[in-house]
Design an enzyme around this catalytic site. Structure first.
Site, PDB file in Angstrom:
ATOM      1  N   LYS A   1       2.141  -3.148   7.432  1.00 50.23           N
ATOM      2  CA  LYS A   1       2.465  -3.275   5.841  1.00 50.23           C
ATOM      3  C   LYS A   1       4.108  -2.859   5.551  1.00 50.23           C
ATOM      4  CE  LYS A   1       0.629  -4.707   3.182  1.00 50.23           C
ATOM      5  NZ  LYS A   1       0.519  -6.042   2.648  1.00 50.23           N
TER       6      LYS A   1
ATOM      7  N   TYR B   1      -1.773  -0.363  11.136  1.00 58.27           N
ATOM      8  CA  TYR B   1      -2.038  -1.151   9.952  1.00 58.27           C
ATOM      9  C   TYR B   1      -0.664  -0.703   8.837  1.00 58.27           C
ATOM     10  CZ  TYR B   1      -2.942  -1.494   4.836  1.00 58.27           C
ATOM     11  OH  TYR B   1      -3.007  -1.858   3.417  1.00 58.27           O
TER      12      TYR B   1
ATOM     13  N   THR C   1       0.871  -1.162   0.046  1.00 56.43           N
ATOM     14  CA  THR C   1       0.084  -0.078  -0.071  1.00 56.43           C
ATOM     15  C   THR C   1       0.853   1.292   0.011  1.00 56.43           C
ATOM     16  OG1 THR C   1      -1.526   1.282   1.330  1.00 56.43           O
ATOM     17  CG2 THR C   1      -0.064  -0.017   2.411  1.00 56.43           C
ATOM     18  N   ASP C   2       0.134   2.442  -0.531  1.00 57.06           N
ATOM     19  CA  ASP C   2       0.987   3.700  -0.443  1.00 57.06           C
ATOM     20  C   ASP C   2       1.021   4.066   0.981  1.00 57.06           C
ATOM     21  OD1 ASP C   2      -1.565   4.473  -0.080  1.00 57.06           O
ATOM     22  OD2 ASP C   2      -1.639   5.882  -1.613  1.00 57.06           O
ATOM     23  N   GLU C   3       0.255   3.482   1.975  1.00 61.92           N
ATOM     24  CA  GLU C   3       0.011   4.140   3.162  1.00 61.92           C
ATOM     25  C   GLU C   3       1.542   4.001   3.972  1.00 61.92           C
ATOM     26  OE1 GLU C   3      -3.279   3.763   5.504  1.00 61.92           O
ATOM     27  OE2 GLU C   3      -4.382   2.895   3.690  1.00 61.92           O
TER      28      GLU C   3
ATOM     29  N   LYS D   1     -15.645  -0.108   4.198  1.00 65.47           N
ATOM     30  CA  LYS D   1     -14.669   0.876   3.612  1.00 65.47           C
ATOM     31  C   LYS D   1     -15.471   2.047   2.984  1.00 65.47           C
ATOM     32  CE  LYS D   1     -11.222  -1.731   4.363  1.00 65.47           C
ATOM     33  NZ  LYS D   1     -10.291  -2.228   3.536  1.00 65.47           N
TER      34      LYS D   1
END
Length: 352
Positions: free
Chosen positions: A163, A159, A133-135, A198
């Site tokens: 990741k 989270y 993910t970009d997070e 979501k």
């Protein structure tokens, strides 16, 4: 080629499975533990295909995963199994550490053992695609900046930290052991079969039912939105054309504030199903207390995957959102059982 997909009963994983079976000549084994957000009905369209097999298994069970790889003689792994809901990670981070960090480690070790035993030609062709993910990059200011593959990691939530850890593990297995790993980091996905806790599916269904539309803070947080079927095509491209040891950012070139997204959903539903009183569903928007550590903005530079691998998104945000709204309107049989249980109304958390 035979591909092992982990988490193939989830939102993005099921899109990957449908793409591989529906659009390529390859075979696929779907390994999924079937936790709360998994849904085998998302795979009904391909369940009877002889090139598809489902195996209920936990990625943390290294020996059984390795045995499955040997049994099926897989040529590649696409690792999508993960806990992914930020609000849930704040409330209970332990599950995220177990699945995203420990699970990725166990899967890497199963894959490394399997890969090391392959004959030279198959060993050279093998790929382990770690999907992220970009997070992991943290937050950007509203007035500028963009995530590239060289952006330093700065995760903000349990989270995204889990990741980030899994990304580092995957790349360490490439650098240390030579396991041919490719990595991709994507922006926010949306589309059909999205679990309705979501943001986008929650807002569609709440608005359809005239429920409140809870928006964190002022709704100013910005995300880059990627249609899930575009993402599935991108992931297959990275798997088959990406270079081992490389990472690829995948985005939709569609930055929108959360409030703009919610308003767009309201407008689409108003055009299709006007409210009885004639008012706009925008009136249902309710601002709620922001969540802890809420990143202000994400934005993906996806030029590397376009330049090197030839992938670009097909859908604009407007076309993808129309398809998404129409899918939820046409597929109540998929989402109604979920909404009828514990996942209904404004009690849901928001992934934004």
């Amino acid at each position: 080629m035979k591909i092992l997909v982990t988490g193939g009963a989830g939102f993005i994983g099921s899109a990957v499975c449908r793409h591989v079976i529906g659009e390529t000549p390859h075979s696929l084994v779907n390994l999924d533990k079937l936790t709360y957000a998994a849904n085998l009905s998302s795979l009904d369209a391909i369940a009877g295909d002889p090139r598809y097999r489902f195996a209920r298994l936990d990625i943390c069970d290294r020996d059984k995963v390795h045995a499955l790889m040997v049994e099926e003689q897989v040529d590649a792994v696409m690792h999508l199994a993960a806990e992914s809901h930020v609000d849930r990670s704040i409330d209970g981070p332990g599950a995220f550490i177990q699945t995203n960090v420990v699970g990725t480690y166990e899967l890497l070790e199963a894959a490394r053992r399997y890969w090391s035993e392959l004959p030279a030609d198959r060993k050279h062709a093998f790929r382990f695609h770690h999907v992220s993910t970009d997070e992991v990059y943290g937050a950007l200011p509203l007035d500028g900046g963009i995530f590239t593959e060289e952006t330093p990691y700065a995760p903000s939530s349990p989270y995204s930290a889990s990741k980030a850890a899994s990304d580092h593990l995957a790349m360490a297995w490439w650098h240390t052991y030579g396991l041919p790993v490719v990595l991709s980091n994507c922006s926010n996905n949306y589309g059909p079969y999205h679990f309705p806790e979501k943001l986008i599916p929650l807002m569609i269904l709440n608005a359809l039912e005239d429920r409140k539309l809870p928006v964190y803070g002022t709704g100013a947080n910005v995300r880059d939105w990627l249609y899930v079927e575009d993402h599935a095509r991108a992931l297959f491209t990275v798997l088959t054309r990406g270079q081992p040891g490389s990472s690829y950012n995948i985005g939709g070139n569609a930055e929108r504030s959360n409030l703009d997204v919610v308003h767009a959903i309201c407008d689409l539903l108003d055009a299709r199903y006007p409210r009885a009183n004639g008012s706009s569903r925008r009136d249902l928007v309710t601002f709620v207390a922001d969540r802890p550590g809420h990143d202000m903005r994400y934005a993906i530079d996806a030029e590397k995957v376009a330049r090197e691998l030839g992938w670009r998104p097909v859908e604009t945000f407007e076309s993808g959102l129309r398809k998404t709204v129409d899918w939820y309107l046409d597929n109540e049989a998929w989402w109604a059982p979920i909404r009828g249980g514990r996942y209904s109304g404004e009690r849901l958390g928001l992934r934004a």
